[in-house]
Design an enzyme around this catalytic site. Structure first.
Site, PDB file in Angstrom:
ATOM      1  N   HIS A 162      41.002  37.468  31.625  1.00  0.00           N
ATOM      2  CA  HIS A 162      41.508  36.722  32.608  1.00  0.00           C
ATOM      3  C   HIS A 162      42.711  36.108  32.508  1.00  0.00           C
ATOM      4  O   HIS A 162      43.307  35.427  33.342  1.00  0.00           O
ATOM      5  CB  HIS A 162      40.379  35.461  32.555  1.00  0.00           C
ATOM      6  CG  HIS A 162      38.852  35.768  33.139  1.00  0.00           C
ATOM      7  ND1 HIS A 162      38.691  36.411  34.187  1.00  0.00           N
ATOM      8  CD2 HIS A 162      37.755  35.807  32.235  1.00  0.00           C
ATOM      9  CE1 HIS A 162      37.271  36.776  34.183  1.00  0.00           C
ATOM     10  NE2 HIS A 162      36.772  36.576  33.170  1.00  0.00           N
ATOM     11  N   ASP A 198      33.432  44.453  31.948  1.00  0.00           N
ATOM     12  CA  ASP A 198      33.158  43.131  31.645  1.00  0.00           C
ATOM     13  C   ASP A 198      32.253  42.664  33.221  1.00  0.00           C
ATOM     14  O   ASP A 198      32.685  43.221  34.019  1.00  0.00           O
ATOM     15  CB  ASP A 198      34.133  42.067  31.266  1.00  0.00           C
ATOM     16  CG  ASP A 198      33.798  40.801  30.805  1.00  0.00           C
ATOM     17  OD1 ASP A 198      33.771  40.402  30.012  1.00  0.00           O
ATOM     18  OD2 ASP A 198      33.493  39.970  31.989  1.00  0.00           O
ATOM     19  N   HIS A 200      32.770  40.136  34.646  1.00  0.00           N
ATOM     20  CA  HIS A 200      33.430  39.350  35.300  1.00  0.00           C
ATOM     21  C   HIS A 200      34.998  40.168  35.607  1.00  0.00           C
ATOM     22  O   HIS A 200      35.296  41.043  34.810  1.00  0.00           O
ATOM     23  CB  HIS A 200      34.137  38.161  34.785  1.00  0.00           C
ATOM     24  CG  HIS A 200      33.041  37.141  34.403  1.00  0.00           C
ATOM     25  ND1 HIS A 200      32.530  37.295  32.928  1.00  0.00           N
ATOM     26  CD2 HIS A 200      32.304  36.282  35.156  1.00  0.00           C
ATOM     27  CE1 HIS A 200      31.503  36.457  33.048  1.00  0.00           C
ATOM     28  NE2 HIS A 200      31.268  35.576  34.042  1.00  0.00           N
ATOM     29  N   ASP A 287      28.555  41.236  28.770  1.00  0.00           N
ATOM     30  CA  ASP A 287      28.038  40.158  29.596  1.00  0.00           C
ATOM     31  C   ASP A 287      27.191  40.671  30.891  1.00  0.00           C
ATOM     32  O   ASP A 287      26.562  40.055  31.513  1.00  0.00           O
ATOM     33  CB  ASP A 287      28.931  38.822  29.931  1.00  0.00           C
ATOM     34  CG  ASP A 287      30.095  39.467  30.154  1.00  0.00           C
ATOM     35  OD1 ASP A 287      30.345  40.475  30.617  1.00  0.00           O
ATOM     36  OD2 ASP A 287      31.152  38.281  30.367  1.00  0.00           O
TER      37      ASP A 287
HETATM   38  N1  Q9C Z   1      31.175  26.935  32.309  1.00  0.00           N
HETATM   39  C1  Q9C Z   1      34.820  36.228  30.144  1.00  0.00           C
HETATM   40  O1  Q9C Z   1      33.581  36.719  30.296  1.00  0.00           O
HETATM   41  N2  Q9C Z   1      33.226  30.111  33.229  1.00  0.00           N
HETATM   42  N3  Q9C Z   1      34.950  34.911  30.807  1.00  0.00           N
HETATM   43  C2  Q9C Z   1      31.495  30.126  33.656  1.00  0.00           C
HETATM   44  C3  Q9C Z   1      30.452  28.242  32.649  1.00  0.00           C
HETATM   45  C4  Q9C Z   1      33.803  31.198  33.572  1.00  0.00           C
HETATM   46  C5  Q9C Z   1      33.902  34.359  31.390  1.00  0.00           C
HETATM   47  C6  Q9C Z   1      30.971  28.750  34.037  1.00  0.00           C
HETATM   48  C7  Q9C Z   1      33.276  32.522  32.597  1.00  0.00           C
HETATM   49  C8  Q9C Z   1      34.350  33.210  32.258  1.00  0.00           C
HETATM   50  C9  Q9C Z   1      35.935  36.846  29.480  1.00  0.00           C
HETATM   51 ZN    ZN Z   2      32.940  38.444  31.221  1.00  0.00          ZN
END
Ligand code: Q9C
Ligand code: ZN
Length: 346
Positions: A162, A198, A200, A287
């Protein structure tokens, strides 16, 4: 397969994050990497520390002013108030449309907003050391491929996909996959592909290579209409300028089953093969697992072996970079399944 593991990751251990209006314990925790390395060792894979210093290569991926901020961020936070040693800073204002991002504000929290895409990326005293050590691993993995290794896995955290050229976000600070791709280009690979599996969308990696034809970016991920990072990852993002046609997004609805996910994976692999890459970088987020606490695809343990097999069939030297995956207990087994699936598909 050699596993690169920077033990300095432990220095990045924030206490909690914002989640649905509350502060909750961080999903992205040191035990993730510890569990992964323990499982890989038990499965017989050799583990070593990174060997190369990424310092000189970092400015090829990230803006100098962002790196300068990140490296000194904790000292800046403490300089404001010594009591901040016990507090996590979070951004609260961002330079969105019509606001200026060319001038660095003097206020620390305002600078943090300038260099962040969200308030979900806690920064602590050891963040720079941990992120830098992960970048060292990515560079070391590229050097090992250059020396003839068939594949290397970086079991590092914090994750990276990200993080853009000049911002952190989504638990990421330095884009390790982008750094590995740039290092492989330096080692003489004419064409590199980054395949991001991933849950995301890897918005940072996409944006870093968006106008380049030498590094293909392909990703399958939760549809940004409903899933983080929300503002990038749509199917109509196909690249720009010389990079037009070298960006592939396959957004999938929340709840996607393994069968539908593998259909998209095979389409992404096909596009990667057509690129005829000299090396492949896999942004390995786990994930997508059905038991993940913050994601909603439905892959089961055995599906990760299938993923490893499909990646092997692309048929080129491969660097794996650990990204997300928050079902910590199963994360180790799932990484082992990918690695063993990859090696057994030979
Ligand atoms: N507070 C990766 O998998 N936040 N990043 C979700 C929880 C964003 C995930 C809300 C999730 C980012 C590398
Ligand atoms: Zn992720």
């Amino acid at each position: 397969m050699w596993i690169l593991h920077a033990s300095a990751h432990r220095a990045h251990a924030p206490a909690d994050e914002f989640h649905r209006g509350q502060r909750v314990p961080c999903f992205e925790s040191p035990r993730r990497a510890e569990i992964v390395v323990q499982a890989l060792r038990t499965a017989g894979h050799p583990v070593r520390e990174p060997t190369h210093d990424s310092r000189a290569l970092l400015p090829r991926v990230h803006a100098a002013r962002y790196l300068a901020f990140l490296e000194s961020a904790w000292a800046q936070w403490l300089a404001r108030d010594a009591a901040n040693a016990q507090r996590q800073p979070f951004p609260s204002v961002w330079p969105v449309r019509s606001l200026r991002s060319d001038i660095e504000p003097h206020d620390f929290i305002a600078r943090l907003g300038l260099y962040s895409m969200d308030n979900g990326t806690p920064l602590v005293a050891g963040t720079w050391a941990a992120a830098k050590a992960g970048a060292d691993a990515a560079l070391s993995a590229a050097a090992m491929l250059d020396a003839g290794d068939r594949a290397v896995l970086c079991a590092t955290r914090p994750p990276g996909h990200h993080a853009g050229a000049d911002f952190m976000g989504g638990y990421c600070f330095i884009n390790n996959a982008a750094l590995a791709a740039v290092a492989l280009r330096e080692h003489g690979c004419a064409r590199v592909a980054v395949l991001d599996v991933d849950y995301h969308h890897g918005n940072g990696t996409q944006s870093i290579f968006y106008d380049r034809a030498d590094v293909l970016f392909a990703s399958l991920h939760g549809d940004p209409r409903t899933e983080y990072p929300f503002y990038l990852g749509h199917a109509d993002e196909t690249g720009a300028g010389p990079g037009l046609g070298f960006n592939l997004n396959l957004p999938l609805p929340a709840g996607t089953t393994a069968d539908a996910w593998f259909d998209a994976l095979h389409a992404a692999c096909e596009r990667v093969r057509r690129h005829r890459p000299d090396a492949l970088v896999v942004s390995l987020g786990l994930d997508t697992f059905a038991g993940d606490p913050i994601c909603s695809f439905r892959l089961q343990g055995d599906d990760f072996a299938r993923l490893g097999e499909a990646l092997r069939r692309i048929g080129c030297p491969t660097v794996f970079i650990l990204e997300g995956g928050y079902a910590a207990l199963e994360l180790g087994d799932n990484v082992v399944r990918v690695v063993d699936g990859f090696e057994q598909a030979a």
